[in-house]
Design a protein around this motif. Structure first.
Motif, PDB file in Angstrom:
ATOM      1  N   UNK A   2       0.877  -1.287  -0.080  1.00 27.96           N
ATOM      2  CA  UNK A   2      -0.042  -0.139   0.018  1.00 27.96           C
ATOM      3  C   UNK A   2       0.781   1.148   0.036  1.00 27.96           C
ATOM      4  N   UNK A   3       2.012   1.454   0.532  1.00 25.99           N
ATOM      5  CA  UNK A   3       2.976   2.322   0.455  1.00 25.99           C
ATOM      6  C   UNK A   3       3.314   2.770  -0.784  1.00 25.99           C
ATOM      7  N   UNK A   4       3.583   1.895  -1.599  1.00 29.81           N
ATOM      8  CA  UNK A   4       3.953   1.965  -2.871  1.00 29.81           C
ATOM      9  C   UNK A   4       2.935   3.001  -3.785  1.00 29.81           C
ATOM     10  N   UNK A   5       1.712   2.916  -3.381  1.00 33.47           N
ATOM     11  CA  UNK A   5       0.735   3.873  -3.978  1.00 33.47           C
ATOM     12  C   UNK A   5       0.973   5.320  -4.266  1.00 33.47           C
ATOM     13  N   UNK A   6       1.545   5.923  -3.101  1.00 33.72           N
ATOM     14  CA  UNK A   6       1.927   7.312  -3.193  1.00 33.72           C
ATOM     15  C   UNK A   6       2.900   7.868  -4.000  1.00 33.72           C
ATOM     16  N   UNK A   7       3.884   6.903  -4.563  1.00 33.20           N
ATOM     17  CA  UNK A   7       4.820   7.332  -5.567  1.00 33.20           C
ATOM     18  C   UNK A   7       4.104   7.481  -6.800  1.00 33.20           C
ATOM     19  N   UNK A   8       2.723   7.206  -7.059  1.00 38.52           N
ATOM     20  CA  UNK A   8       2.121   7.215  -8.137  1.00 38.52           C
ATOM     21  C   UNK A   8       0.979   8.249  -8.333  1.00 38.52           C
ATOM     22  N   UNK A   9       0.437   8.234  -7.094  1.00 34.10           N
ATOM     23  CA  UNK A   9      -0.829   9.179  -6.937  1.00 34.10           C
ATOM     24  C   UNK A   9      -0.838   9.697  -5.577  1.00 34.10           C
ATOM     25  N   UNK A  10      -0.991  11.121  -5.449  1.00 31.90           N
ATOM     26  CA  UNK A  10      -1.040  11.700  -4.314  1.00 31.90           C
ATOM     27  C   UNK A  10      -2.256  11.479  -3.296  1.00 31.90           C
ATOM     28  N   UNK A  11      -3.253  10.748  -3.895  1.00 38.76           N
ATOM     29  CA  UNK A  11      -4.424  10.493  -3.328  1.00 38.76           C
ATOM     30  C   UNK A  11      -5.510   9.427  -3.934  1.00 38.76           C
ATOM     31  N   UNK A  12      -6.317   8.780  -3.267  1.00 39.27           N
ATOM     32  CA  UNK A  12      -7.024   8.125  -3.961  1.00 39.27           C
ATOM     33  C   UNK A  12      -7.996   8.587  -4.960  1.00 39.27           C
ATOM     34  N   UNK A  13      -8.369   9.958  -4.802  1.00 41.59           N
ATOM     35  CA  UNK A  13      -9.114  10.759  -5.296  1.00 41.59           C
ATOM     36  C   UNK A  13      -8.728  10.875  -6.764  1.00 41.59           C
ATOM     37  N   UNK A  14      -7.344  11.287  -6.517  1.00 41.21           N
ATOM     38  CA  UNK A  14      -6.521  11.552  -7.975  1.00 41.21           C
ATOM     39  C   UNK A  14      -6.440  10.390  -8.527  1.00 41.21           C
ATOM     40  N   UNK A  15      -6.400   9.320  -8.095  1.00 38.08           N
ATOM     41  CA  UNK A  15      -6.665   7.862  -8.804  1.00 38.08           C
ATOM     42  C   UNK A  15      -7.975   7.755  -9.592  1.00 38.08           C
ATOM     43  N   UNK A  16      -9.060   8.037  -8.733  1.00 37.03           N
ATOM     44  CA  UNK A  16     -10.273   7.904  -9.435  1.00 37.03           C
ATOM     45  C   UNK A  16     -10.499   8.705 -10.692  1.00 37.03           C
ATOM     46  N   UNK A  17      -9.731   9.944 -10.476  1.00 31.11           N
ATOM     47  CA  UNK A  17     -10.100  10.978 -11.775  1.00 31.11           C
ATOM     48  C   UNK A  17      -9.295  10.482 -12.923  1.00 31.11           C
ATOM     49  N   UNK A  18      -8.171   9.890 -12.706  1.00 29.05           N
ATOM     50  CA  UNK A  18      -7.229   9.176 -13.674  1.00 29.05           C
ATOM     51  C   UNK A  18      -8.149   8.095 -14.295  1.00 29.05           C
ATOM     52  N   UNK A  19      -8.668   7.374 -13.302  1.00 32.93           N
ATOM     53  CA  UNK A  19      -9.623   6.098 -14.042  1.00 32.93           C
ATOM     54  C   UNK A  19     -10.606   6.524 -14.943  1.00 32.93           C
ATOM     55  N   UNK A  20     -11.264   7.393 -14.344  1.00 33.19           N
ATOM     56  CA  UNK A  20     -12.488   8.149 -15.114  1.00 33.19           C
ATOM     57  C   UNK A  20     -12.101   8.530 -16.406  1.00 33.19           C
ATOM     58  N   UNK A  21     -10.988   9.228 -16.425  1.00 31.46           N
ATOM     59  CA  UNK A  21     -10.627   9.785 -17.776  1.00 31.46           C
ATOM     60  C   UNK A  21     -10.062   8.923 -18.741  1.00 31.46           C
ATOM     61  N   UNK A  22      -9.235   7.793 -18.130  1.00 27.95           N
ATOM     62  CA  UNK A  22      -8.952   6.710 -18.921  1.00 27.95           C
ATOM     63  C   UNK A  22      -9.793   5.811 -19.379  1.00 27.95           C
ATOM     64  N   UNK A  23     -10.987   5.554 -18.514  1.00 27.78           N
ATOM     65  CA  UNK A  23     -11.914   4.628 -19.063  1.00 27.78           C
ATOM     66  C   UNK A  23     -12.997   5.386 -20.159  1.00 27.78           C
ATOM     67  N   UNK A  24     -13.260   6.413 -19.842  1.00 33.01           N
ATOM     68  CA  UNK A  24     -14.025   7.089 -20.878  1.00 33.01           C
ATOM     69  C   UNK A  24     -13.530   7.649 -22.251  1.00 33.01           C
ATOM     70  N   UNK A  25     -12.260   7.846 -22.162  1.00 31.59           N
ATOM     71  CA  UNK A  25     -11.383   8.060 -23.467  1.00 31.59           C
ATOM     72  C   UNK A  25     -11.333   6.821 -24.174  1.00 31.59           C
ATOM     73  N   UNK A  26     -11.052   5.807 -23.546  1.00 31.23           N
ATOM     74  CA  UNK A  26     -11.380   4.274 -24.225  1.00 31.23           C
ATOM     75  C   UNK A  26     -12.585   3.899 -24.629  1.00 31.23           C
TER      76      UNK A  26
END
Length: 186
Positions: A44-68
């Protein structure tokens, strides 16, 4: 130990892909950071080297999924009605009901998107409006394009709520038949 930029990008992509599948299958709010990272074999600690928060991840997922989704359902210029019909058949199908993790994000994550912050909702709106504009050009009707888009998402939600595969299939086929009739009459 320091990882290369490409390794970090590959890990981020794996995290996005895995998290999107989990979010569509189980709901994003129902999966914690540890569960998201465990799915790709990291702590779980490795998460924060990729995203600052779970909300930021969710935003990235939404953009990625809807563009696909936009790419699959009609990205470029106006498409033929035959291509639109193939998209509807794919969208309103039992495999799409049964495999939420690999399908459109809107039926499974729409309510979470609606409760998200403005930035996430704006990203979603951008992608949805692009799909709408493409379908509106094809159909020569903005209102019909909105109706089709909304009915497709709603039909998938209703079908997934049902337990009996026969009822699920009825929801899908009825929606497809009605949409096909509206398109043909237009």
């Amino acid at each position: 130990m320091r990882y290369s930029v490409s390794h970090k990008q590959q890990t981020r992509e794996k995290l996005l892909q895995s998290s999107a599948a989990l979010a569509k299958k189980e709901g994003f709010a129902n999966v914690g950071v540890d569960g998201l990272m465990k799915a790709i074999g990291l702590s779980g600690g490795a998460f924060y080297s990729h995203f600052s928060s779970k909300d930021e991840l969710f935003g990235s997922i939404v953009e990625r999924e809807l563009s696909q989704s936009l790419e699959r359902l009609g990205a470029g210029d106006a498409q033929s009605r035959e291509r639109l019909d193939r998209c509807l058949k794919f969208y309103l199908s039992m495999p799409h009901v049964e495999q939420a993790e690999s399908g459109c994000a809107l039926p499974s994550m729409g309510a979470e998107i609606a409760r998200s912050d403005v930035a996430v909702r704006e990203h979603a709106q951008t992608w949805i409006c692009r799909l709408h504009a493409n379908w509106a050009r094809t159909l020569e009707s903005e209102s019909l394009a909105w109706a089709i888009l909304s009915q497709c998402v709603g039909a998938l939600v209703v079908a997934r709520m049902m337990v009996d595969p026969h009822v699920q299939s009825q929801v899908l086929s009825s929606s497809y038949q009605e949409l096909s009739r509206r398109i043909a009459d237009h």
